[in-house]
Design a protein around this motif. Structure first.
Motif, PDB file in Angstrom:
ATOM      1  N   ARG A 285       8.507  -5.704  -2.254  1.00 52.00           N
ATOM      2  CA  ARG A 285       8.773  -7.142  -2.360  1.00 52.00           C
ATOM      3  C   ARG A 285      10.211  -7.398  -2.794  1.00 52.00           C
ATOM      4  NH1 ARG A 285       8.963 -10.268  -6.575  1.00 52.00           N
ATOM      5  NH2 ARG A 285       8.014  -8.673  -7.919  1.00 52.00           N
TER       6      ARG A 285
ATOM      7  N   ASP B 141       2.123  -1.410  -9.261  1.00 47.84           N
ATOM      8  CA  ASP B 141       3.363  -1.671  -9.988  1.00 47.84           C
ATOM      9  C   ASP B 141       4.604  -1.538  -9.121  1.00 47.84           C
ATOM     10  OD1 ASP B 141       1.940  -2.060 -12.347  1.00 47.84           O
ATOM     11  OD2 ASP B 141       1.944   0.087 -12.809  1.00 47.84           O
ATOM     12  N   GLY B 142       4.436  -1.080  -7.911  1.00 46.59           N
ATOM     13  CA  GLY B 142       5.595  -0.907  -7.050  1.00 46.59           C
ATOM     14  C   GLY B 142       5.512   0.375  -6.246  1.00 46.59           C
TER      15      GLY B 142
ATOM     16  N   SER C  81      10.212  -1.673  -5.504  1.00 53.09           N
ATOM     17  CA  SER C  81       9.056  -2.317  -4.864  1.00 53.09           C
ATOM     18  C   SER C  81       9.481  -2.844  -3.508  1.00 53.09           C
ATOM     19  CB  SER C  81       8.501  -3.462  -5.716  1.00 53.09           C
ATOM     20  OG  SER C  81       9.287  -4.628  -5.577  1.00 53.09           O
TER      21      SER C  81
ATOM     22  N   ARG D 280       2.712   4.132  -2.942  1.00 54.68           N
ATOM     23  CA  ARG D 280       2.515   2.737  -3.280  1.00 54.68           C
ATOM     24  C   ARG D 280       1.530   2.615  -4.437  1.00 54.68           C
ATOM     25  NH1 ARG D 280       4.414   4.455   1.791  1.00 54.68           N
ATOM     26  NH2 ARG D 280       4.924   2.684   3.153  1.00 54.68           N
TER      27      ARG D 280
ATOM     28  N   GLN E 178       8.497  -9.342   3.493  1.00 56.33           N
ATOM     29  CA  GLN E 178       7.887  -8.086   3.039  1.00 56.33           C
ATOM     30  C   GLN E 178       7.169  -7.360   4.177  1.00 56.33           C
ATOM     31  OE1 GLN E 178       5.776  -8.283  -0.691  1.00 56.33           O
ATOM     32  NE2 GLN E 178       4.589  -6.417  -0.252  1.00 56.33           N
TER      33      GLN E 178
END
Length: 320
Positions: A21, A55-56, A19, A52, A31
């Motif tokens: 983040r 969930d990631g 991900s 994207r 981010q």
């Protein structure tokens, strides 16, 4: 823009974190900064690298291949940095470890290294045994060494060690000044068929076997009456006419001895420089060889008997 190692590191981190983040947290970035950088990279390669989702992120086909290659490059770059730092530390602080046989070339190498690397300590040790020198080079206990080799007994350096011929050095013969050949200056090896010899103890270099073979090819069996590794003992025995001994062309005082050269130079040794390929010294080999040869030539000029042999055609034999 162009791809840099930091871009590859970012792509790898995103793929491993799963991900944007989590990747930002690992990279200590915001981010939005990671998102902006990824967009620039994707614009450069001409396609999306990640899909994207809530969930990631998941790598695309292009992204999977880029991540694979980027991961390899990042690892190689990290290894390059480690090696460079280790070499720099070694260059700046660790002593240069020199080994070699007790010969003029050994001290000349120490002098050359001291002059070339004035800010580094140079340590040294003389070792006769070829196997011991080889093992110390292989283990890293030595960085560089002067070794010897004889025809029929070649050196076999281990992986990570290279070697180069410095020069071929003739063996001269020492006889008592009372000896019948003392005034000859130059003899054939066959002229020594009836002599008794003073020789060093056999070792793993093959020197004694080499001498025996060459004498046999000259038509006689070498008769060894005395074995000693101490030069002063060999010289004393020879001066008292207890036998004849081998002489290196450059050496300490030899009171009571006459020196003979051998026609055709049937007996000689090869002086070899060996070094670890991962040592910073590997980049100095050309300069070190030139330094040692230059200083050796100065010693030749200072030794009258050797100088005569050298300028009488010996130089072409000695220098590779």
């Amino acid at each position: 823009m162009r791809l840099e190692i930091r871009h590859l590191e970012l792509v790898v981190e995103i793929a491993e974190a799963g991900s944007l983040r989590r990747a930002a947290a690992r990279l200590h970035l915001s981010q939005p900064a990671v998102t902006t950088q990824l967009k620039r990279i994707e614009e450069f390669v001409g396609g999306a690298l990640f899909i994207r989702s809530a969930d990631g992120v998941v790598p695309t086909h292009t992204g999977t291949e880029l991540v694979r290659d980027a991961r390899n490059l990042v690892r190689q770059f990290a290894a390059l940095q480690r090696t460079a730092r280790a070499n720099a530390q070694r260059e700046a602080g660790a002593p240069v470890k020199v080994g070699g046989i007790p010969a003029q070339q050994f001290s000349l190498l120490v002098n050359a290294l001291t002059a070339r690397l004035p800010r580094r300590e140079v340590t040294s040790r003389t070792i006769r045994e070829t196997g011991t020198l080889t093992a110390l080079l292989a283990s890293g206990e030595l960085d560089i060494a002067v070794m010897r080799a004889f025809p029929g007994f070649p050196l076999t350096p281990p992986e990570g060690v290279e070697h180069r011929l410095l020069l071929r050095e003739p063996f001269f013969i020492g006889v008592s000044r009372r000896h019948a050949l003392a005034d000859r200056g130059r003899v054939d090896l066959a002229d020594l068929a009836d002599e008794k010899w003073v020789m060093p103890d056999p070792d793993d270099s093959g020197m004694n076997e080499y001498f025996a073979r060459v004498c046999a090819s000259a038509g006689f069996d070498q008769r060894i009456a005395h074995l000693t590794n101490e030069a002063h003992v060999a010289f004393a025995l020879t001066a008292e006419d207890r036998g004849i001994c081998l002489l290196y062309p450059i050496g300490t005082a030899r009171d009571g001895l006459a020196m003979l050269s051998l026609a055709g130079t049937p007996l000689h040794r090869e002086l070899v420089l060996a070094w670890r390929t991962d040592s910073p010294l590997a980049t100095l080999v050309d300069e070190l060889c030139a330094d040692v040869r230059r200083e050796y030539l100065a010693l030749v000029e200072a030794a009258p008997f050797y100088r005569k042999w050298w300028h009488g055609g010996g130089a072409g034999f000695a220098l590779p």
